[in-house]
Design an enzyme around this catalytic site. Structure first.
Site, PDB file in Angstrom:
ATOM      1  N   ASN A 174       0.875  -1.177   0.000  1.00 27.00           N
ATOM      2  CA  ASN A 174       0.000   0.000   0.000  1.00 27.00           C
ATOM      3  C   ASN A 174       0.910   1.225   0.000  1.00 27.00           C
ATOM      4  OD1 ASN A 174      -1.761   2.068   0.523  1.00 27.00           O
ATOM      5  ND2 ASN A 174      -2.290   1.391   2.603  1.00 27.00           N
TER       6      ASN A 174
ATOM      7  N   LYS B 273       0.085   4.245  -0.146  1.00 29.40           N
ATOM      8  CA  LYS B 273      -0.522   5.419   0.512  1.00 29.40           C
ATOM      9  C   LYS B 273      -0.327   6.663  -0.371  1.00 29.40           C
ATOM     10  CE  LYS B 273       0.057   3.125   4.896  1.00 29.40           C
ATOM     11  NZ  LYS B 273       0.248   3.200   6.337  1.00 29.40           N
TER      12      LYS B 273
ATOM     13  N   HIS C  49      -9.291   1.463   5.431  1.00 34.69           N
ATOM     14  CA  HIS C  49      -7.986   1.628   6.094  1.00 34.69           C
ATOM     15  C   HIS C  49      -8.150   2.586   7.273  1.00 34.69           C
ATOM     16  CE1 HIS C  49      -3.827   2.563   6.851  1.00 34.69           C
ATOM     17  NE2 HIS C  49      -3.505   1.501   6.134  1.00 34.69           N
TER      18      HIS C  49
ATOM     19  N   GLU D 217      -6.389   4.887   8.313  1.00 31.03           N
ATOM     20  CA  GLU D 217      -6.086   6.293   8.000  1.00 31.03           C
ATOM     21  C   GLU D 217      -7.292   6.974   7.369  1.00 31.03           C
ATOM     22  OE1 GLU D 217      -2.499   5.440   5.845  1.00 31.03           O
ATOM     23  OE2 GLU D 217      -1.521   4.912   7.731  1.00 31.03           O
TER      24      GLU D 217
ATOM     25  N   GLU E 166      -5.011  -4.680  10.782  1.00 32.22           N
ATOM     26  CA  GLU E 166      -3.929  -3.711  10.993  1.00 32.22           C
ATOM     27  C   GLU E 166      -4.162  -2.973  12.312  1.00 32.22           C
ATOM     28  OE1 GLU E 166      -2.050  -2.576   6.942  1.00 32.22           O
ATOM     29  OE2 GLU E 166      -3.678  -1.192   7.351  1.00 32.22           O
TER      30      GLU E 166
ATOM     31  N   GLY F  71       3.225   2.150  10.872  1.00 31.93           N
ATOM     32  CA  GLY F  71       4.256   3.174  10.726  1.00 31.93           C
ATOM     33  C   GLY F  71       5.029   3.473  11.999  1.00 31.93           C
TER      34      GLY F  71
ATOM     35  N   SER G 218       3.889  -2.238  10.296  1.00 30.22           N
ATOM     36  CA  SER G 218       5.339  -2.353  10.501  1.00 30.22           C
ATOM     37  C   SER G 218       5.924  -3.690  10.058  1.00 30.22           C
ATOM     38  CB  SER G 218       5.700  -2.064  11.965  1.00 30.22           C
ATOM     39  OG  SER G 218       5.381  -0.716  12.282  1.00 30.22           O
TER      40      SER G 218
HETATM   41  P1  13P Z   1       3.437   0.312   7.593  1.00 31.99           P
HETATM   42  O1  13P Z   1       3.870  -0.991   6.961  1.00 31.99           O
HETATM   43  O2  13P Z   1       4.161   1.496   7.078  1.00 31.99           O
HETATM   44  O3  13P Z   1       3.394   0.200   9.087  1.00 31.99           O
HETATM   45  O4  13P Z   1       1.905   0.541   7.119  1.00 31.99           O
HETATM   46  C1  13P Z   1       1.001  -0.491   7.260  1.00 31.99           C
HETATM   47  C2  13P Z   1      -0.245  -0.118   6.543  1.00 31.99           C
HETATM   48  O5  13P Z   1      -0.973   0.743   6.981  1.00 31.99           O
HETATM   49  C3  13P Z   1      -0.530  -0.797   5.288  1.00 31.99           C
HETATM   50  O6  13P Z   1      -1.824  -0.534   4.847  1.00 31.99           O
END
Ligand code: 13P
Length: 253
Positions: free
Chosen positions: A10, A12, A93, A95, A164, A170, A210
């Site tokens: 992803n 983002k 997601h 976010e 997640e 992150g 992560s």
């Molecule tokens: P990270 O791998 O950067 O922690 O992000 C995970 C994520 O949100 C994937 O959708």
């Protein structure tokens, strides 16, 4: 791992056309790693170009609007994403749930729009740190699943769940392998409750948060983990391929 591990990057809100070289490199390497199903979800602006560059891996979107079309400035429908070359779309997601106030009902409506367009869907769920500390992680995720997952005949085979934990995204922090296994077993039960034992057993449950080349093998070995949804470490071919190689090795067990 019973099925082929599914490793999804992803991107983002990262990536201009300069990053297509990474997609190309990932695609070339994936040819040699057929034991793993690999996909990338670049920003919408790069879906078409990524699909043209990368012929073997899956290409998908990170979000869509639930409506077919209309007066929704700046939004993109599922049919438009499919037309651009997407084969799947991520919805829900954390976010998006946090930044755009998306509810479970919004996520379900988006998932239904994705399926109606003929794409597969990855539905994301996960608890906050506060919810985990309060011992509510499994109940929070079960509630999200029940209200976010699309239902109906033949739907299960088009659905992937991504667990997640919000606090692991992150941050470089991850749950323990035991905690991931416990959560994924709990998700499996809820998914089987929704789709029935047989269809629910086939739904892939990805872990995200992560995931890096050096922890991928350990995380992918947790119970009921069918792959990974990778953020930061999917942005370069080098680190993403490290995860894909770990998944290929895990898939051989
Ligand atoms: P990270 O791998 O950067 O922690 O992000 C995970 C994520 O949100 C994937 O959708």
């Amino acid at each position: 791992m019973a099925q082929r591990p599914y490793i999804v990057g992803n991107w983002k809100m990262h990536g201009t056309r300069a990053m297509l070289a990474e997609a190309r490199a990932i695609d070339r390497a994936a040819e040699r790693l057929i034991k793993v199903e690999v996909a990338l979800a670049p920003p919408a602006t790069l879906i078409h170009a990524t699909r043209k560059e990368a012929t073997l891996i899956g290409v998908g979107a990170q979000d869509c609007h639930p409506a077919d079309g209309g007066a929704h400035t700046g939004d993109i429908s599922a049919a438009m994403l499919k037309d651009a070359g997407a084969g799947f779309t991520i919805v829900g997601h954390s976010e998006r749930r946090a930044d755009h106030g998306e509810s479970d009902a919004d996520v379900k409506a988006k998932a239904e729009a994705v399926l109606a367009s003929g794409m597969n869907v990855i539905v994301c769920v996960g608890e906050t740190e506060e919810q985990r500390d309060a011992g509510k992680a499994e109940s929070v995720v079960a509630k999200q699943l029940k209200a976010s997952l699309p239902t109906g005949e033949g739907v299960a085979e088009k659905v992937t769940v991504a667990y997640e934990p919000v606090w692991a995204i992150g941050t470089g922090r991850t749950p323990t392998v035991d905690d991931i296994g416990a959560m994924h077993r709990s998700i499996r039960k809820v998914v089987q409750g929704i789709y029935g034992d047989e269809d629910g057993a086939g739904v892939r449950i990805l872990y995200g948060g992560s995931v890096k080349p050096d922890n991928a093998a350990e995380l992918l070995a947790a119970d009921e983990v069918g792959g990974a949804l990778v953020g930061g470490a999917s942005l370069t071919a080098e680190s993403f391929l490290g995860i894909i190689v770990a998944a290929a090795e895990a898939g051989e067990d």
